[in-house]
Design a protein around this motif. Structure first.
Motif, PDB file in Angstrom:
ATOM      1  N   ARG A 129      -5.666  -0.497 -12.583  1.00  0.00           N
ATOM      2  CA  ARG A 129      -4.929   0.642 -12.009  1.00  0.00           C
ATOM      3  C   ARG A 129      -3.419   0.465 -12.198  1.00  0.00           C
ATOM      4  N   ASP A 130      -2.951  -0.783 -12.100  1.00  0.00           N
ATOM      5  CA  ASP A 130      -1.529  -1.042 -12.337  1.00  0.00           C
ATOM      6  C   ASP A 130      -1.158  -0.830 -13.803  1.00  0.00           C
ATOM      7  N   ASP A 147       0.820  -1.215   0.000  1.00  0.00           N
ATOM      8  CA  ASP A 147       0.000   0.000   0.000  1.00  0.00           C
ATOM      9  C   ASP A 147       0.853   1.263   0.000  1.00  0.00           C
ATOM     10  N   ASN A 148       2.131   1.145   0.314  1.00  0.00           N
ATOM     11  CA  ASN A 148       3.016   2.317   0.334  1.00  0.00           C
ATOM     12  C   ASN A 148       3.514   2.696  -1.058  1.00  0.00           C
ATOM     13  N   GLY A 158      -0.780   2.788 -14.292  1.00  0.00           N
ATOM     14  CA  GLY A 158       0.441   3.225 -13.623  1.00  0.00           C
ATOM     15  C   GLY A 158       1.686   2.842 -14.400  1.00  0.00           C
ATOM     16  N   ASN A 204       8.277   2.643  -3.568  1.00  0.00           N
ATOM     17  CA  ASN A 204       8.360   3.202  -4.917  1.00  0.00           C
ATOM     18  C   ASN A 204       9.706   2.902  -5.569  1.00  0.00           C
ATOM     19  N   ASP A 207       3.111   3.883  -4.926  1.00  0.00           N
ATOM     20  CA  ASP A 207       2.248   4.552  -5.895  1.00  0.00           C
ATOM     21  C   ASP A 207       2.196   3.703  -7.162  1.00  0.00           C
ATOM     22  N   ARG A 208       1.068   3.718  -7.839  1.00  0.00           N
ATOM     23  CA  ARG A 208       0.898   2.878  -9.026  1.00  0.00           C
ATOM     24  C   ARG A 208       1.934   3.188 -10.101  1.00  0.00           C
ATOM     25  N   ASN A 209       2.353   4.470 -10.209  1.00  0.00           N
ATOM     26  CA  ASN A 209       3.300   4.884 -11.254  1.00  0.00           C
ATOM     27  C   ASN A 209       4.702   5.094 -10.710  1.00  0.00           C
ATOM     28  N   CYS A 210       4.978   4.559  -9.533  1.00  0.00           N
ATOM     29  CA  CYS A 210       6.294   4.653  -8.875  1.00  0.00           C
ATOM     30  C   CYS A 210       6.574   6.036  -8.306  1.00  0.00           C
ATOM     31  N   GLY A 211       5.569   6.901  -8.243  1.00  0.00           N
ATOM     32  CA  GLY A 211       5.717   8.182  -7.558  1.00  0.00           C
ATOM     33  C   GLY A 211       6.709   9.141  -8.176  1.00  0.00           C
ATOM     34  N   HIS A 220       7.870  11.090  -4.986  1.00  0.00           N
ATOM     35  CA  HIS A 220       7.550  10.430  -3.723  1.00  0.00           C
ATOM     36  C   HIS A 220       8.570   9.327  -3.487  1.00  0.00           C
TER      37      HIS A 220
END
Length: 545
Positions: free
Chosen positions: A515-516, A364-365, A519, A406, A367-371, A401
């Motif tokens: 969503r992945d 959960d930490n 991302g 990420n 981000d889908r696009n690696c932040g 992020h």
């Protein structure tokens, strides 16, 4: 391979005596492996021999002496395994098959003498031939293909060219010497010269174009007279001669007369080992390098240098995206975290280290696009990215992020990005349809993680099978066994694999998470847009310290 079950030992020993076995031997780039299976497709004995290519006159090669030493050692180790585990001398085998690294160049004169040292697929001195033949045929002819090696020798006006009477691959060479037959499995043949998927023979129009080239027309031979005859899987490809039996087993224990399967390439045996020979299926083989293969419904409409076209052992056309770079940079980063753990006084084993880091990438930490993080895994050059050399890089914008989740997600996303370039050509430019892909390689050892990310990268279900550890030698043994079953109803190779070999094989499938997918596409867009950074690094950072 020992077992404590006395009844099972006795049953297998009886199968060995009755010849209800199949032997596959594959010449890989670092190991020659022999695998003996029974009629349930279980490995009952194995043996191997480690070897490495060497430079000879500036070209990568393996010596003929080591080809035979390696073959005899791998076979002898396997035969000894049989004797130790089951108390049997291996005097016969049901069927035998050989496979090897595809492509390369083994050229012989009319007396069967090798004209120049074996030139392997690793050699890239054939760029001029690759470009000219690809343009001539409007069909991608990679640098490692056998025809590129022959044509480059013609262009270079090498002294041996006029003497060539036959050329083949490593698997074809071994098969020829053991049987006297100048044949090749159609999958391996498709890495020598383009194959027509409707006739399962060489593309005759291309042969005519090649022969018409002025520098080729000046030679005393025609191409079709030099090539081995392609054979589809399930076709008997000759029998082990007396001389061949002694070449394989100098002790004389193994008797001649055994029927051999058509010799295949490692791509074909990989397809068999992953049950990926049916149209609209494929496999992703992930290691130091990575390739993704898809069995096509039809020919591609245009020439695409990013896609290699080969065939399955059954002769169906398959598209391949091959990337030189995959785990090297990833392993370096994981190793760094391992050193940090040691510095803290809490060292962890490799399985725990990789598993822990990989799982953060889908936590959960993350981000889908690696932040906003980007990684370039290019330790070496990459044709798909237009790179002659590589420089591993990690980059981010100031507002990215930055956290461990990420960072690891960016590492895994970037590892799959180069091979995605060729896959996108097939799926987006040529609208190739894929029902499923099978993933195999060490990166899939951590459950779910790489499988889930690859499903997002290709927007395709990814299956990992319980037989994923079985390799090409096992796949070749299966092709040898297929000779027993070609006269049955539903005798095509795909049905045979589904209905017999993999009937009870367990597997786990990850479907793409929408969503992945979004991302990954966002990351991949930044990855490709930022490639000039990598090109600048190649110019600015020395290759060696």
């Amino acid at each position: 391979m020992a077992t404590n079950d006395t009844d099972q030992v006795a049953t297998i020993a009886e199968k060995i005596r009755a010849g209800k076995t199949s032997l596959g031997i594959e010449f890989g780039s670092t190991r020659i492996k022999a695998v003996l299976i029974d009629d349930t497709y279980s490995t009952i004995a194995s043996g191997d021999y480690s070897w490495a290519s060497h430079l000879e006159n500036g070209l990568w090669s393996y010596s003929v002496d080591e080809i035979w030493k390696g073959l005899q050692t791998a076979y002898a180790t396997m035969a000894n395994d049989v004797h130790t585990a089951y108390g049997e001398q291996l005097t016969k085998v049901g069927h035998i098959g050989f496979s090897a690294m595809m492509h390369g160049y083994l050229a012989f004169d009319k007396d069967g003498e090798l004209l120049v040292p074996f030139r392997t697929w690793q050699n890239t001195n054939t760029h001029e031939a690759h470009e000219k033949l690809s343009e001539l045929f409007q069909y991608n002819i990679p640098e490692r293909w056998s025809i590129a090696h022959l044509y480059q020798a013609v262009l270079n006006k090498e002294e041996h060219v006029s003497k060539v009477a036959y050329f083949t691959t490593l698997a074809g060479y071994v098969h020829w010497k053991l049987t006297g037959e100048k044949v090749l499995g159609v999958g391996d043949a498709s890495g020598m010269f383009p194959i027509d998927p409707t006739t399962h023979t060489y593309e005759t129009a291309f042969i005519k174009q090649f022969d018409a080239l002025p520098e080729v027309a000046a030679q005393p031979w025609k191409l079709e007279d030099l090539l081995p005859t392609p054979l589809v899987a399930g076709t008997p490809a000759g029998t082990l001669t007396e001389a061949g039996a002694l070449l394989l087993d100098p002790t004389g224990t193994l008797k001649p007369g055994i029927t051999l399967a058509p010799p295949e390439g490692d791509a074909g045996t990989g397809m068999v080992a992953t049950n990926s020979v049916r149209v609209r299926t494929g496999n992703v083989s992930a290691g130091t390098s990575i390739f993704a293969m898809v069995v096509l419904e039809h020919k591609l409409e245009r020439l695409h240098p990013e896609v290699d076209l080969v065939t399955t052992p059954a002769g169906d056309l398959a598209g391949m995206s091959h990337a030189n770079n995959f785990t090297s940079d990833l392993n370096a980063w994981v190793g760094l975290f391992g050193q940090f753990a040691e510095a803290l006084g809490t060292p962890v084993d490799a399985g725990t280290l990789y598993g822990t880091l990989f799982r953060t990438a889908i936590s959960d930490n993350a981000d889908r696009n690696c932040g906003g993080l980007i990684n370039y895994p290019f330790r070496s050059g990459e044709f798909l990215a237009g790179l002659e050399e590589g420089r591993p890089l990690f980059a981010r914008n100031p507002e990215a992020h930055m956290n461990l989740a990420n960072f690891m997600r960016a590492q895994l996303f970037s590892a799959f990005s180069p091979v995605k370039i060729g896959m996108d050509v097939m799926t987006k430019d040529e609208h190739v349809q894929i029902d499923s892909l099978v993933g195999h390689g060490g990166i899939f050892a951590t459950p779910k993680v790489a499988q889930k990310i690859l499903a997002a990268a290709f927007n395709t279900p990814i299956k990992v099978m319980s037989t994923a550890s079985e390799g090409g030698a096992w796949g070749m043994a299966v092709l040898a066994d297929y000779l027993w079953h070609t006269n049955e109803d539903r005798s095509n190779l795909a049905d045979y694999l589904d209905g017999r070999v993999f009937k009870d094989a367990a597997s786990v499938t990850e479907v793409p998470d929408a969503r992945d997918v979004v991302g990954f596409e966002d990351f991949f867009g930044r990855f490709t847009k930022g490639l000039p950074i990598e090109h600048a690094a190649v110019k600015a950072i020395p290759l060696e310290n």
